[in-house]
Design a protein around this motif. Structure first.
Motif, mmCIF file in Angstrom:
data_model
loop_
_atom_site.group_PDB
_atom_site.id
_atom_site.type_symbol
_atom_site.label_atom_id
_atom_site.label_comp_id
_atom_site.label_asym_id
_atom_site.label_seq_id
_atom_site.Cartn_x
_atom_site.Cartn_y
_atom_site.Cartn_z
ATOM 1 N N ASP A 95 46.368 39.020 33.438
ATOM 2 C CA ASP A 95 47.713 40.514 33.603
ATOM 3 C C ASP A 95 47.268 41.607 32.566
ATOM 4 O O ASP A 95 47.519 41.209 31.499
ATOM 5 C CB ASP A 95 49.226 39.231 33.674
ATOM 6 N N TYR A 96 48.098 43.277 33.345
ATOM 7 C CA TYR A 96 47.185 44.256 32.565
ATOM 8 C C TYR A 96 48.346 44.057 31.579
ATOM 9 O O TYR A 96 48.178 44.843 30.593
ATOM 10 C CB TYR A 96 47.816 45.703 33.487
ATOM 11 N N MET A 131 44.383 48.647 40.261
ATOM 12 C CA MET A 131 44.189 47.109 39.822
ATOM 13 C C MET A 131 45.595 46.397 40.942
ATOM 14 O O MET A 131 46.198 46.305 41.082
ATOM 15 C CB MET A 131 44.684 46.727 38.779
ATOM 16 N N ASN A 132 44.451 45.300 41.376
ATOM 17 C CA ASN A 132 45.524 44.505 42.439
ATOM 18 C C ASN A 132 45.914 43.152 41.468
ATOM 19 O O ASN A 132 44.900 42.633 41.477
ATOM 20 C CB ASN A 132 44.979 44.140 43.680
ATOM 21 N N GLN A 133 47.326 43.462 41.193
ATOM 22 C CA GLN A 133 47.848 42.276 40.426
ATOM 23 C C GLN A 133 48.160 40.622 41.090
ATOM 24 O O GLN A 133 48.895 41.015 41.120
ATOM 25 C CB GLN A 133 48.552 42.735 39.164
ATOM 26 N N ALA A 139 43.955 41.190 45.000
ATOM 27 C CA ALA A 139 43.004 40.328 43.631
ATOM 28 C C ALA A 139 42.444 38.750 44.889
ATOM 29 O O ALA A 139 42.880 38.410 44.730
ATOM 30 C CB ALA A 139 43.657 40.366 42.529
ATOM 31 N N ALA A 142 41.986 37.214 40.718
ATOM 32 C CA ALA A 142 43.004 37.145 39.821
ATOM 33 C C ALA A 142 42.743 37.135 38.399
ATOM 34 O O ALA A 142 43.257 37.084 37.262
ATOM 35 C CB ALA A 142 44.014 36.715 40.684
ATOM 36 N N LEU A 145 41.189 40.764 35.136
ATOM 37 C CA LEU A 145 41.885 41.483 35.280
ATOM 38 C C LEU A 145 40.807 42.633 35.144
ATOM 39 O O LEU A 145 39.941 42.267 34.892
ATOM 40 C CB LEU A 145 43.047 42.169 34.078
#
Length: 187
Positions: A95-96, A131-133, A139, A142, A145
């Motif tokens: 996660d960002y 970004m695909n979270q 993602a 997933a 990141l």
């Protein structure tokens, strides 16, 4: 299917291989690994993560364009467009919001540098960044990141990918990696 006539439009027996049609085909057998999910981590563990394995490879083998202190730039093995880069932190984090300040700064800095280098080398007309979270957000991996940096050109979404669901790449990944790595500024 019946056989009748000898002309070019006459129906032909296909010996079990299907009905002929008017479609041309561009074969991309290397993508079957992606479609089957091969190489994707089966767990969220770092042991199974390609983005954790890539830094241990040499640059050419791993398609690494640049290595920073906290993150690296790597070509996407299954690019949306020629020159499609991923900016990945070395640390296995999904996660960002879990990046620390140094990782966040370097991911941002490498993204900016990637855009500058691509502008210099390939003259794109624009970029898609993102970004695909999470799996539900698209993602592909997933658990680790990664920031997408996708160069775009006018007409790159012409009929071939839109209608034909086929993308042509004008250059081999190794050549693209070398071109971008050579233009990347030394730090």
């Amino acid at each position: 299917m019946t056989s009748g006539g000898d002309g070019p439009d006459a129906p032909r027996e296909q010996d079990g291989v299907g009905e002929p049609d008017a479609f041309e085909r561009l074969w991309t057998p290397h993508r079957v690994r992606y479609i089957k999910g091969e190489g994707k981590p089966s767990t969220s563990d770092a042991v199974d993560c390609p983005f954790c394995r890539i830094p241990a490879m040499d640059d050419a083998e791993g398609l690494v364009v640049h290595r920073g202190e906290h993150a690296y730039a790597v070509l996407n093995l299954y690019p949306y467009n020629a020159g499609h880069l991923l900016i990945c932190p070395y640390r296995h984090v999904a996660d960002y919001t879990d990046l620390d300040a140094d990782e966040t700064a370097e991911v941002a800095s490498l993204t900016q540098t990637a855009m500058r280098v691509m502008r210099e080398v390939t003259s794109p007309h624009g970029f898609n960044l993102g970004m695909n979270q999470g799996d539900v957000a698209g993602a592909g991996i997933a658990a680790h990141l990664h920031q997408h940096v996708v160069p775009r050109w006018g007409g790159d979404a012409n009929f071939l990918p839109v209608i034909g669901r086929t993308k042509t790449m004008p250059q081999m990944l190794g050549e693209t990696r070398e071109m971008l790595a050579d233009a990347w500024p030394a730090h």
